[in-house]
Motif scaffolding. Structure first.
Motif, mmCIF file in Angstrom:
data_model
loop_
_atom_site.group_PDB
_atom_site.id
_atom_site.type_symbol
_atom_site.label_atom_id
_atom_site.label_comp_id
_atom_site.label_asym_id
_atom_site.label_seq_id
_atom_site.Cartn_x
_atom_site.Cartn_y
_atom_site.Cartn_z
ATOM 1 N N TYR A 9 7.842 2.718 0.942
ATOM 2 C CA TYR A 9 6.951 1.572 1.169
ATOM 3 C C TYR A 9 7.627 0.310 0.635
ATOM 4 C CZ TYR A 9 2.314 -0.678 1.445
ATOM 5 O OH TYR A 9 1.246 -1.487 1.750
ATOM 6 N N ALA A 17 3.508 0.258 8.095
ATOM 7 C CA ALA A 17 2.156 0.749 7.770
ATOM 8 C C ALA A 17 1.105 -0.206 8.335
ATOM 9 C CB ALA A 17 2.006 0.897 6.257
ATOM 10 N N VAL A 28 -2.859 5.398 9.704
ATOM 11 C CA VAL A 28 -1.976 5.638 8.566
ATOM 12 C C VAL A 28 -2.559 6.803 7.758
ATOM 13 C CG1 VAL A 28 -0.957 4.650 6.467
ATOM 14 C CG2 VAL A 28 -1.335 3.181 8.476
ATOM 15 N N VAL A 31 0.852 6.552 2.505
ATOM 16 C CA VAL A 31 2.167 5.943 2.245
ATOM 17 C C VAL A 31 2.676 6.519 0.936
ATOM 18 C CG1 VAL A 31 1.479 3.801 3.421
ATOM 19 C CG2 VAL A 31 1.299 3.915 0.932
ATOM 20 N N TYR A 48 -4.792 2.252 1.872
ATOM 21 C CA TYR A 48 -3.899 3.364 2.218
ATOM 22 C C TYR A 48 -3.950 4.434 1.127
ATOM 23 C CZ TYR A 48 -1.916 -0.117 5.399
ATOM 24 O OH TYR A 48 -1.747 -1.069 6.357
#
Ligand code: NAD
Length: 343
Positions: A9, A17, A28, A31, A48
């Motif tokens: 990330y 994302a 998503v 992550v 996320y």
């Protein structure tokens, strides 16, 4: 809705994302982060699900009070596809894990072409990558070259390509790279690797493309001078080809686009998140045709031009649509891509 796991990330990963989250046909799944820093906190704030990329580091997140759902191994089997956005060389190592867990994966341009089944650009190789398991989205520079070569190829036949790449020294957040005050031939050997990288997407250019590259002290964008020998064309035809090609737009110095700084200012003025410029910007004044040879100068926002390509690559690999132009349209609509300034 297909489930996409983003492994890594950073500059590319956080943009991918956000781009996935904006599509109607994908979501998503989560992550991953290696360390519990402010980006980890922001990922959670965005909604996320966060996973530790390296299982042994799970406790670091807990110590910092950052709530993770588990490690990548707890979620990988739920993913329809992983988009690997880890630093160059790590993606290749991660391939072993993706193969072990039988999950499709996209690698980025920092990895070598030989480790994957094919190399992706939405205009050139969507069909070839359709249904494949391990594909690389080529680098920002290669993506830029592929797009404008598509525009030229759409109006004439390409005989030979020469390109000089002026590359940014580092991304804005990066304090480890440079140069601060020099111009670095990179690589000093000619040709640079960019030509072969374009061939990994457009095999018909084998033996016909020659590139060189230098790195300069800027963080904003790359800049290319592209020279393409053709079987014959006109300036008007090239302009038309550029206008028709998705994710390429023309700018004019006369209207104040004197430099990459002006393009970035424009992106900020129109409210593009992180001033992302997904499109390749071609200087209208630079477009010229002399004795069948096309000349142009283009600017490339290294942090974002590959982002829509990753989205289309997901659709190709997961066989969501076999029509590349339909995927491009869906992606571009969701991301607000399609700048037309001079019309
Ligand atoms: P980055 O350093 O900004 O981000 C990489 C992220 O991966 C970081 O957050 C890092 O902590 C994390 N990471 C490191 N090891 C990991 C591991 N084992 N598992 C999971 N995460 C890990 O890098 P980037 O610029 O986003 O580049 C990612 C890839 O995209 C590279 O292949 C690069 O060549 C390519 N790429 C970068 C650019 C660019 O200009 N930034 C443009 C096109 C393609």
């Amino acid at each position: 809705m297909v489930k996409v796991l983003i492994n890594g990330y950073g500059s590319i990963g956080k943009r991918v994302a956000d781009a996935v989250a904006k599509q109607r046909d994908m979501e998503v799944l989560g992550v991953t982060k290696t360390k519990p820093d402010f980006e980890a906190r922001l990922a959670i704030e965005k909604g996320y699900k966060l996973y530790a990329a390296i299982p042994e580091r799970l406790s670091l997140f807990e110590e910092r009070g950052i709530e993770v759902e588990g490690t990548i191994l707890d979620v990988i089997e739920e993913a329809d596809i992983v988009v690997d956005c880890t630093p160059s060389g790590v993606g290749r190592e991660n391939l072993k894990m993706y193969k072990q867990y039988k999950v499709k994966a996209i690698l980025q341009g920092g990895e070598k072409a030989q480790y994957v089944e094919d190399n992706f650009n939405a205009l050139w190789s969507y069909e070839r990558c359709y249904g494949k398991n391990y594909v690389r989205v080529v680098s920002c520079n290669t993506t830029g070259l592929c797009r404008t070569l598509y525009a030229i190829d759409s109006v004439t036949d390409i005989v030979k390509v020469r390109a000089v790449l002026v590359r940014r020294g580092a991304d804005p957040h990066d304090i480890k790279r440079g140069p601060i005050n020099a111009i670095v031939p990179n690589p000093p050997t000619l040709p640079s690797h960019h030509g072969p990288d374009v061939v990994s997407v457009i095999p018909e250019l084998e033996g016909k493309i020659f590139t060189s590259a230098v790195v300069v002290p800027t963080t904003l964008m790359h800049m290319h001078t592209v020279m393409v020998e053709t079987t014959g064309t006109t300036r008007d035809d090239i302009i038309e080809g550029i206008e028709r090609t998705p994710r390429v737009f023309s700018i004019s110095a006369e209207e104040g686009f004197h430099s990459t700084a002006a393009i970035v200012e424009f992106a900020r003025d129109i409210g593009r998140m992180r001033y992302d410029i997904y499109e390749i910007a071609v200087w209208e004044e630079s477009i010229n045709v002399v004795d069948n040879e096309v000349f142009l100068m283009q600017a490339i926002h290294q942090e974002s031009d590959v982002v829509p390509e990753n989205i289309d690559c997901i659709r190709a690999m997961l066989e969501i649509t076999d029509d590349n132009m339909k995927s491009i349209e869906m992606t571009d609509k969701a991301l607000g891509i399609g700048l037309k300034i001079n019309t």
